[in-house]
Design a protein around this motif. Structure first.
Motif, short mmCIF file in Angstrom:
data_model
loop_
_atom_site.label_atom_id
_atom_site.label_comp_id
_atom_site.label_asym_id
_atom_site.label_seq_id
_atom_site.Cartn_x
_atom_site.Cartn_y
_atom_site.Cartn_z
N LEU A 95 0.87 -1.17 0.00
CA LEU A 95 0.00 0.00 0.00
C LEU A 95 0.91 1.22 0.00
CD1 LEU A 95 -2.61 1.59 0.22
CD2 LEU A 95 -2.57 1.18 2.70
N TYR A 97 1.32 5.20 -0.18
CA TYR A 97 0.80 6.57 -0.06
C TYR A 97 1.84 7.53 -0.65
CZ TYR A 97 -2.56 5.30 3.76
OH TYR A 97 -3.57 4.79 4.54
N VAL A 186 3.41 -1.01 4.12
CA VAL A 186 2.82 0.31 3.93
C VAL A 186 3.96 1.31 3.70
CG1 VAL A 186 1.45 2.17 4.94
CG2 VAL A 186 0.80 -0.22 5.34
N LEU A 218 -5.35 5.27 7.38
CA LEU A 218 -4.33 4.36 7.92
C LEU A 218 -4.89 3.59 9.11
CD1 LEU A 218 -1.44 3.31 7.78
CD2 LEU A 218 -0.75 5.21 9.25
N VAL A 221 -6.90 0.76 7.66
CA VAL A 221 -6.00 -0.26 7.13
C VAL A 221 -5.38 -1.08 8.26
CG1 VAL A 221 -3.79 -0.60 5.94
CG2 VAL A 221 -5.50 0.97 4.99
N THR A 222 -4.92 -0.39 9.29
CA THR A 222 -4.27 -1.07 10.42
C THR A 222 -5.24 -1.97 11.15
OG1 THR A 222 -2.83 0.86 10.64
CG2 THR A 222 -2.91 -0.66 12.50
N VAL A 227 -0.28 -5.42 9.05
CA VAL A 227 0.79 -4.58 8.53
C VAL A 227 2.12 -5.20 8.95
CG1 VAL A 227 1.87 -2.31 8.53
CG2 VAL A 227 -0.64 -2.52 8.54
N ILE A 230 6.09 -0.64 8.08
CA ILE A 230 5.70 0.65 7.51
C ILE A 230 6.93 1.55 7.40
CG2 ILE A 230 5.01 1.51 9.79
CD1 ILE A 230 2.83 3.18 8.36
#
Length: 262
Positions: A95, A97, A186, A218, A221-222, A227, A230
């Motif tokens: 993912l 960003y 991430v 976020l 997502v978390t 995850v 990150i």
């Protein structure tokens, strides 16, 4: 959940004399979340290509702390290669960003800036020697979700449109879309956030989501995905607004840790 904070204060392979990563380190964030802080130790003698050296050092630092979730603080987005190499046992999806696509190749980039190419390299588009130096095999394009990417070069935009990546132009879509059914790497380039909340960027991009919007995605997502690690690609500590960028980034880190604790 236990964490290790890994500092990588380098820019395209070279140590930064004034670094946002050092500012994060001295903020005390590692101690506040009960984590150890580890600085990478690149071996330039073994790896004459300095970009390879710093990425190998990052991968080794992640593997040395297996069992802990790495929070990586890096000077540029090219460190994604080392992060993914370090997390390869998890077979992660991505993912990403970013205000930019990072989806150029040496053939399409108007600037030939390596920092605008790592996501393309990761899925097997260009910079093969760099990928081989790090020891990273390309990931499948359909295992990648990129959000925002509002600032694209013309050929880069066409490459992204014709790829199998999922491009969520509206970051709020991350509140509802199905997430990859795999552990996630991430990648959080801080320039994804609008400049009024996250200034001091080397490559500022007009528009973008607020800090609150970004944190909300976020957190979702978390909450719903695993995850594996990150990475935060940081701002320019020498530019005006660096203190605000630090404060905003720490808010993102704390929100991630707090959501994981639920």
């Amino acid at each position: 959940m236990s964490y290790v904070c890994i500092g990588a204060p380098y820019w395209i392979g070279e140590r930064q004399s004034v670094s946002a990563v050092e500012a994060i380190k001295h903020s005390g964030i590692a101690e506040s979340i009960g984590a150890e802080w580890v600085d990478i130790q690149p071996d330039y003698a073994a790896y004459p290509d300095h970009v390879v050296a710093v990425n190998v050092a990052l991968a080794n630092a992640i593997k040395a702390h297996e069992g802990k979730t790495p929070l990586i603080f890096a000077g540029d987005c090219v460190f994604a290669l080392g992060a993914l190499k370090g997390l390869e046992a998890h077979d992660p999806a991505i993912l990403w960003y970013d205000a930019h696509g990072d989806f150029n190749t040496p053939e399409t980039s108007p600037s030939d800036f390596l920092g605008g190419m790592p996501l393309a390299a990761i899925v097997g588009r260009g910079n093969e020697a760099l990928m081989a130096g790090v020891g990273l095999s390309p990931l499948a394009e359909n295992d990648v979700v990129i959000t925002d990417a509002r600032d694209l070069d013309p050929e880069e935009a066409e490459a992204l449109r014709s790829s199998a990546l999922t491009h969520l132009e509206n970051i709020d879509d991350l509140l509802t879309v199905p997430l990859p059914q795999k552990p996630l790497y991430v990648h959080f380039d801080t320039d994804v956030v609008r400049l009024s909340d996250m200034p001091a960027m080397n490559y500022p991009s007009v528009g973008g989501p607020s800090l609150a919007q970004t944190i909300a995605t976020l957190e979702r997502v978390t909450h719903e995905a695993q995850v594996a690690g990150i990475l935060f690609s940081s701002w320019n500590q020498t530019l005006e607004g660096a203190d605000l960028a630090l404060d905003s980034t720490l808010k993102v880190v704390r929100a991630f840790v707090a959501e994981n604790a639920k």
